[in-house]
Design an enzyme around this catalytic site. Sequence first.
Site, PDB file in Angstrom:
ATOM      1  N   HIS A 126       6.913  -1.347  -2.592  1.00 48.90           N
ATOM      2  CA  HIS A 126       7.436  -2.329  -3.536  1.00 48.90           C
ATOM      3  C   HIS A 126       7.047  -2.019  -4.978  1.00 48.90           C
ATOM      4  O   HIS A 126       6.147  -1.223  -5.238  1.00 48.90           O
ATOM      5  CB  HIS A 126       6.939  -3.734  -3.172  1.00 48.90           C
ATOM      6  CG  HIS A 126       5.455  -3.905  -3.309  1.00 48.90           C
ATOM      7  ND1 HIS A 126       4.586  -3.729  -2.277  1.00 48.90           N
ATOM      8  CD2 HIS A 126       4.706  -4.229  -4.392  1.00 48.90           C
ATOM      9  CE1 HIS A 126       3.349  -3.938  -2.693  1.00 48.90           C
ATOM     10  NE2 HIS A 126       3.385  -4.239  -3.977  1.00 48.90           N
ATOM     11  N   HIS A 245       5.565   0.715 -11.140  1.00 48.04           N
ATOM     12  CA  HIS A 245       5.237   1.798 -10.217  1.00 48.04           C
ATOM     13  C   HIS A 245       5.373   1.353  -8.770  1.00 48.04           C
ATOM     14  O   HIS A 245       5.447   0.164  -8.467  1.00 48.04           O
ATOM     15  CB  HIS A 245       3.810   2.293 -10.468  1.00 48.04           C
ATOM     16  CG  HIS A 245       2.768   1.221 -10.280  1.00 48.04           C
ATOM     17  ND1 HIS A 245       2.286   0.466 -11.325  1.00 48.04           N
ATOM     18  CD2 HIS A 245       2.139   0.766  -9.167  1.00 48.04           C
ATOM     19  CE1 HIS A 245       1.384  -0.398 -10.863  1.00 48.04           C
ATOM     20  NE2 HIS A 245       1.290  -0.233  -9.558  1.00 48.04           N
TER      21      HIS A 245
END
Length: 300
Positions: A126, A245
């Site tokens: 995620h 990220h």
Amino acid sequence: MALVQYSDSESDEESAQRPTKKLRKENIATPVTSLPPLPKTFHDLYASSTRVSVADDPSLHGGRKRVIPHVEGNWPTHIYLEWFPSKEELATLGDILTQCEDKLKRSNIDIRSLLRSDLGVQLPLHISLSRPVVLRTEQKVPFMETFHTALQESNIPAFDITTESLDCVSNYEKTRWFFVLRAKKPDDDNLNRLLRIANSCLAMFGQPPLYETSLVSNANEKSRRPGKQMRNRADRHDDSSHCFHISLAWSLAEPSPMDKEDIAKIDLQGANTLRIPFDCVKAKLGNQITSIPLSTGAIG
């Protein structure tokens, strides 16, 4: 920018319920099954395992310490974009982690993969849109109504991202270090737009922002009615593109500056060609996950 300003990619409360494993190479030659893929909502139903302790017992979850203590009536909350890599993508990511492990051998740093569980089950990855925060029971429904309305009014469509580099960042408490793929800024700046919405909604409930250092609260925001001001905030030009990220693994020990330089030099040719699609935003409150499709805002 100091590493402490990066969010833990998942709360220790959340990840304590998700077993991890040491790295292994992913096998591209896995036999192809004729069964259709599971629906996305299936993963939401079984996103957390059974809680085995309400006390902080690091021995139950790889040495990790719970950042958010368990308190009756409090709901650990996380807003994020979820990605389930394909088998080929998983193999590419597994190769990157194998290279990481090789680079860290001299420092004797043990890294734990976030790609699969100890039982070999694939885990979702995620991009965080919030810090791990806590809402009270009476705030759950008002928050979800506020967040849903804000997303609906933003009219942000589904979009893809690509990645550009490998890095190592810590959580806010510097209790864990994460090995992450940095995301490139997508078309229409949709990551920043979603971040501003999540930060603004959480600010109304007294929660700190992710990445943004300050949020201006006013009487209209505190009324919990997003309206025009929420849309304006989503259209601001604050740029946190360098922060987004996808975490691939974690360690309890901080890599040395030399280790981090070596990690940054790892060949990412395969990863840099990935196109990662996102068509919904997920909100996890306790063990309950709500998926809100992009562009329509309808709760799934």
